[in-house]
Design an enzyme around this catalytic site. Structure first.
Site, PDB file in Angstrom:
ATOM      1  N   VAL A   1       1.003  -1.138  -2.279  1.00  0.00           N
ATOM      2  CA  VAL A   1       0.153  -2.186  -2.842  1.00  0.00           C
ATOM      3  C   VAL A   1      -1.138  -2.272  -2.025  1.00  0.00           C
ATOM      4  O   VAL A   1      -1.100  -2.311  -0.794  1.00  0.00           O
ATOM      5  CB  VAL A   1       0.859  -3.557  -2.821  1.00  0.00           C
ATOM      6  CG1 VAL A   1       0.018  -4.591  -3.558  1.00  0.00           C
ATOM      7  CG2 VAL A   1       2.233  -3.463  -3.453  1.00  0.00           C
TER       8      VAL A   1
ATOM      9  N   ILE B   1      -1.924  -3.499   1.551  1.00  0.00           N
ATOM     10  CA  ILE B   1      -1.249  -4.771   1.803  1.00  0.00           C
ATOM     11  C   ILE B   1       0.187  -4.508   2.239  1.00  0.00           C
ATOM     12  O   ILE B   1       0.696  -5.140   3.160  1.00  0.00           O
ATOM     13  CB  ILE B   1      -1.246  -5.660   0.533  1.00  0.00           C
ATOM     14  CG1 ILE B   1      -2.662  -6.038   0.124  1.00  0.00           C
ATOM     15  CG2 ILE B   1      -0.408  -6.908   0.753  1.00  0.00           C
ATOM     16  CD1 ILE B   1      -2.737  -6.772  -1.203  1.00  0.00           C
ATOM     17  N   GLY B   2       0.844  -3.595   1.575  1.00  0.00           N
ATOM     18  CA  GLY B   2       2.226  -3.331   1.941  1.00  0.00           C
ATOM     19  C   GLY B   2       2.823  -2.261   1.062  1.00  0.00           C
ATOM     20  O   GLY B   2       2.192  -1.762   0.130  1.00  0.00           O
TER      21      GLY B   2
ATOM     22  N   ASP C   1      16.157  -6.079 -10.324  1.00  0.00           N
ATOM     23  CA  ASP C   1      16.068  -5.783  -8.891  1.00  0.00           C
ATOM     24  C   ASP C   1      15.652  -7.039  -8.116  1.00  0.00           C
ATOM     25  O   ASP C   1      14.743  -7.002  -7.295  1.00  0.00           O
ATOM     26  CB  ASP C   1      15.061  -4.638  -8.676  1.00  0.00           C
ATOM     27  CG  ASP C   1      15.200  -4.033  -7.281  1.00  0.00           C
ATOM     28  OD1 ASP C   1      16.272  -4.205  -6.666  1.00  0.00           O
ATOM     29  OD2 ASP C   1      14.238  -3.408  -6.816  1.00  0.00           O
TER      30      ASP C   1
ATOM     31  N   GLY D   1       6.274  -1.190  -1.205  1.00  0.00           N
ATOM     32  CA  GLY D   1       7.503  -1.657  -1.824  1.00  0.00           C
ATOM     33  C   GLY D   1       8.292  -0.469  -2.337  1.00  0.00           C
ATOM     34  O   GLY D   1       7.917   0.681  -2.128  1.00  0.00           O
ATOM     35  N   GLY D   2       9.389  -0.782  -3.004  1.00  0.00           N
ATOM     36  CA  GLY D   2      10.247   0.275  -3.516  1.00  0.00           C
ATOM     37  C   GLY D   2       9.569   1.112  -4.581  1.00  0.00           C
ATOM     38  O   GLY D   2       9.927   2.261  -4.807  1.00  0.00           O
TER      39      GLY D   2
ATOM     40  N   LYS E   1      -1.162  -1.956  -7.419  1.00  0.00           N
ATOM     41  CA  LYS E   1       0.029  -1.209  -6.996  1.00  0.00           C
ATOM     42  C   LYS E   1      -0.029   0.199  -7.560  1.00  0.00           C
ATOM     43  O   LYS E   1      -0.117   0.378  -8.782  1.00  0.00           O
ATOM     44  CB  LYS E   1       1.290  -1.930  -7.494  1.00  0.00           C
ATOM     45  CG  LYS E   1       2.560  -1.174  -7.188  1.00  0.00           C
ATOM     46  CD  LYS E   1       3.793  -1.995  -7.443  1.00  0.00           C
ATOM     47  CE  LYS E   1       4.009  -2.996  -6.343  1.00  0.00           C
ATOM     48  NZ  LYS E   1       5.318  -3.624  -6.355  1.00  0.00           N
TER      49      LYS E   1
END
Lengths: 347, 66
Positions: free
Chosen positions: A139, A131-132, A248, A134-135, A154
């Site tokens: 995911v 899906i993507g 964050d 991140g930091g 994740k």
């Protein structure tokens, strides 16, 4: 005539330090002495809690009712979401075709771990597609093979040492996160490890994060930006009530669902990842983590995070939502960090 | 507030809310709850003391999960 009690004696009465006989005598006296009642009233008060008192005068918190559906609708109308490349948004299986669900083979994914190996399944989850990123990791869309439910999975890829202490901290943070249930927080449903791959299972939010939305549709209208921040604040208030600080907050950690709900993601991860391997009872480490454009000034100088750090980052996020740029843009990360401590707050 | 309310018995919590949040008169609350005036102030004092502990712990980023 009975003499009025001293301040010390009155304080002793409040703290239940007097013997029973003395307490009874003072109580009888207080029942009929307005002066002593007044003194007792003042002693029992705490002016430092005045702000909290004012907030308490509002109706008790019914967080789910505080999200007006009409405003959620307005967000949906005002924010132009990018076209989904994940297919339909069927609520039970968002983004997946029936053939994908029924396929025997999951997507073959190369997940870089140490040592490297290919992962298709993690415990009872079948990975379906990325899906993507991140930091804190990548995911994936995943299928819970027993329940037949689509989730977001994740895989943590942060550069930390996964020793026993890190595993314990991961477990503790995930337990805290698992207790949270609020419409404005991405719900965590599972956390586990397989072959050294640590993963976190989350509700799948069918929508986009606000960094993507900003890059796609530009600055948001004022009332929409305010609504986004209000919903985020409700989620954070709930998290804070459960003793959690995000650390964050930034547009990419706020997701907008297709129903118009703003959901805070990555709660608990920042705290987990910035802790070093110190014993459980030691003070938090001050390793810096967060995004330079949204980090609170006290975090820049190495002080611990608290609720106020999240509020500052939320303010910086509001700025970005309204003008589609950071408060202190600079090509140098160092200058951006220092600006939070030295530059005046922008109006 | 929600968290600590569960730590007190219902009368103590009602006394606290009535006096501190709603700012009602002690005589009225005393009559309503059937408690003496010193008892009401003691209830308010105890809850505020606990409330302050919680507020300070939230502000200080102490270890929450010990």
């Amino acid at each position: 005539m009975f003499a009025c009690p001293t301040q010390t004696e009155l304080y002793g009465l409040l703290e239940e330090r007097l013997d029973a006989r003395q307490a009874e005598l003072f109580s009888e006296h207080l029942q009929t002495c307005p002066d002593c009642q007044n003194r007792l009233s003042q002693l029992s008060d705490d002016s430092e809690l005045y702000v909290l008192k004012q907030l308490s005068k509002q109706q008790p918190f019914a967080t789910t009712e505080l999200i007006p559906p009409n405003l959620a609708e307005r967000i949906k109308q005002s924010v132009q979401l990018p076209q989904s490349d994940r297919g339909s948004s069927d609520s039970s299986h968002p983004g997946l075709s029936q053939s994908q669900l029924e396929a025997d083979e999951g997507f073959e994914l190369q997940i870089e771990t140490s040592p490297k190996f290919k992962v298709r399944n993690l415990k009872q989850y079948k990975l379906l597609g990325e899906i993507g990123q991140g930091g804190f990791g990548i995911v994936y869309e995943a299928l819970h093979t027993i329940l037949g439910r689509i989730v977001a999975l994740k895989i943590l890829s942060a550069p930390i040492r996964w020793d026993q202490s890190a595993k314990q901290r991961f477990s503790r943070e995930m337990k805290a996160l698992g207790r949270l249930d609020h419409p404005n927080i991405v719900r965590a449903t599972d956390a586990d490890e397989e072959n050294g791959v640590q993963f976190l299972v989350l509700e799948l939010v069918d929508g986009y994060d606000f960094a993507t939305i900003l890059s796609h549709s530009g600055a948001l209208p004022v009332e929409v930006a305010c609504e986004v921040v209000q919903q985020t604040a409700l989620g954070l208030a709930y998290a804070h009530e459960h003793q959690m600080v995000h650390r964050d907050i930034k547009p990419s950690n706020l997701l907008l669902s297709r129903e118009g709900l703003v959901k805070v993601s990555d709660l608990g991860l920042a705290r987990f990842l910035e802790r070093d391997d110190s014993p459980d009872c030691s003070p938090p480490s001050t390793n810096l983590i967060g995004t330079a454009d949204f980090i609170a000034p006290e975090r820049v100088v190495g002080k611990p995070a608290d609720i106020r750090s999240d509020i500052y980052s939320l303010g910086a996020t509001l700025f970005a939502l309204l003008v589609n740029r950071a408060m202190y843009p600079s090509s140098s990360v160092f200058q951006r960090l220092v600006a939070h401590t030295e530059q005046p707050i922008l109006h | 507030m929600t968290i600590i309310s569960e730590e007190f018995d219902p009368d103590t919590w009602r006394a606290f809310r009535s006096l501190w949040v709603e700012e009602r008169s002690t005589s009225e609350v005393s009559q309503e709850l059937g408690k003496s005036i010193p008892w009401l102030y003691k209830a308010k004092f105890l809850v505020l003391k606990r409330l302050k502990e919680v507020v300070l712990s939230l502000s200080a980023d102490t270890e929450y999960y010990t």
